[in-house]
Write a protein that holds these residues in place. Structure first.
Motif, mmCIF file in Angstrom:
data_model
loop_
_atom_site.group_PDB
_atom_site.id
_atom_site.type_symbol
_atom_site.label_atom_id
_atom_site.label_comp_id
_atom_site.label_asym_id
_atom_site.label_seq_id
_atom_site.Cartn_x
_atom_site.Cartn_y
_atom_site.Cartn_z
ATOM 1 N N ARG A 118 0.834 -1.212 0.000
ATOM 2 C CA ARG A 118 0.000 0.000 0.000
ATOM 3 C C ARG A 118 0.870 1.264 0.000
ATOM 4 O O ARG A 118 0.584 2.217 -0.715
ATOM 5 C CB ARG A 118 -0.940 -0.015 1.204
ATOM 6 C CG ARG A 118 -1.669 1.289 1.449
ATOM 7 C CD ARG A 118 -2.595 1.690 0.334
ATOM 8 N NE ARG A 118 -3.856 1.006 0.487
ATOM 9 C CZ ARG A 118 -4.861 1.166 -0.350
ATOM 10 N NH1 ARG A 118 -4.773 1.975 -1.392
ATOM 11 N NH2 ARG A 118 -5.971 0.508 -0.176
ATOM 12 N N GLU A 119 1.950 1.238 0.776
ATOM 13 C CA GLU A 119 2.828 2.409 0.846
ATOM 14 C C GLU A 119 3.418 2.734 -0.529
ATOM 15 O O GLU A 119 3.414 3.887 -0.962
ATOM 16 C CB GLU A 119 3.947 2.160 1.862
ATOM 17 C CG GLU A 119 4.876 3.336 2.013
ATOM 18 C CD GLU A 119 6.008 3.084 2.994
ATOM 19 O OE1 GLU A 119 6.951 3.882 2.998
ATOM 20 O OE2 GLU A 119 5.944 2.084 3.753
ATOM 21 N N ASN A 122 0.765 3.977 -3.069
ATOM 22 C CA ASN A 122 0.430 5.393 -2.871
ATOM 23 C C ASN A 122 1.487 6.326 -3.443
ATOM 24 O O ASN A 122 1.207 7.498 -3.669
ATOM 25 C CB ASN A 122 0.219 5.688 -1.383
ATOM 26 C CG ASN A 122 -1.056 5.047 -0.855
ATOM 27 O OD1 ASN A 122 -1.963 4.713 -1.605
ATOM 28 N ND2 ASN A 122 -1.111 4.856 0.454
ATOM 29 N N LYS A 123 2.694 5.805 -3.700
ATOM 30 C CA LYS A 123 3.778 6.622 -4.253
ATOM 31 C C LYS A 123 3.900 6.499 -5.778
ATOM 32 O O LYS A 123 4.721 7.163 -6.384
ATOM 33 C CB LYS A 123 5.110 6.228 -3.609
ATOM 34 C CG LYS A 123 5.178 6.581 -2.132
ATOM 35 C CD LYS A 123 6.494 6.121 -1.532
ATOM 36 C CE LYS A 123 6.551 6.459 -0.050
ATOM 37 N NZ LYS A 123 7.783 5.958 0.573
ATOM 38 N N ARG A 129 -0.536 3.276 -11.975
ATOM 39 C CA ARG A 129 -1.679 2.596 -11.356
ATOM 40 C C ARG A 129 -2.650 2.089 -12.424
ATOM 41 O O ARG A 129 -3.213 1.007 -12.292
ATOM 42 C CB ARG A 129 -2.370 3.517 -10.349
ATOM 43 C CG ARG A 129 -1.538 3.699 -9.083
ATOM 44 C CD ARG A 129 -2.304 4.407 -7.985
ATOM 45 N NE ARG A 129 -2.498 5.824 -8.219
ATOM 46 C CZ ARG A 129 -1.661 6.773 -7.835
ATOM 47 N NH1 ARG A 129 -0.564 6.469 -7.184
ATOM 48 N NH2 ARG A 129 -1.940 8.038 -8.085
#
Length: 184
Positions: A118-119, A122-123, A129
């Motif tokens: 997830r980290e 998000n970057k 994506r």
């Protein structure tokens, strides 16, 4: 509507897919190469434009031939006053900023179970994506999709921001193509 300066104008015949599944109310258009060429990428890309003068925004799909195709929903057909078999004027331009893709529920659950993945997710960029999700959702079998979701979480947790070994245009892998048209 906010679009880039590049606009393509062309006329195209609205085609019915030969294998539409349970929903036979939609149509599609294969973009001419000269309308697809100025778009920012050969993979999925979002455009704004008009069909038969009616405005729309949609994500074009790669056709595996270095071009794109447009799915025309029954709602858009009705709003544009058009029907399968009609030749309609179409105007397209890429959006200035690609919209965030919807995250499929099964992938969202997998990300929730992996804080490291997830980290990194998000970057990543919006385009990355889009490609990750396209790679997962383009799997033809449920088993393959589940494996890709697991692999995506593993790759993201390892710090990879882009899906590897995925040709979003389908040109080299021949993974994508426009639907076959039904004889009208």
């Amino acid at each position: 509507m906010t679009t880039a300066d590049v606009k393509s104008r062309f006329e195209a015949k609205l085609l019915r897919p030969a294998k539409a599944g349970n929903d036979t109310t939609w149509a599609f258009v294969v973009l001419p190469k000269d309308a697809s060429e100025p778009l920012p990428r050969r993979g999925r890309t979002t455009v704004e434009g008009t069909i038969n003068g009616h405005p729309f925004q949609a994500t074009l799909e790669p056709d595996g031939q270095q071009s794109h195709w447009l799915r025309v929903s029954s709602e858009l057909l009705e709003a544009a006053g058009a029907a399968v078999g009609d030749i309609v004027p179409i105007e397209l331009a890429p959006v200035k900023k690609e919209p965030e893709p919807d995250i499929p529920v099964d992938f969202e659950e997998a990300l929730a179970a992996s804080p490291e993945a997830r980290e990194i997710w998000n970057k990543t960029t919006t385009i990355a994506r889009v490609d990750w999700i396209h790679w997962m959702t383009s799997a033809k079998q449920v088993k393959t999709r589940a494996k890709r979701i697991g692999d995506a979480c593993d790759m993201l947790a390892a710090g990879k921001k882009h899906v590897c070994c995925f040709d979003p245009s389908g040109y080299y892998s021949k993974a994508f193509r426009a639907p076959e048209a039904e004889d009208i």
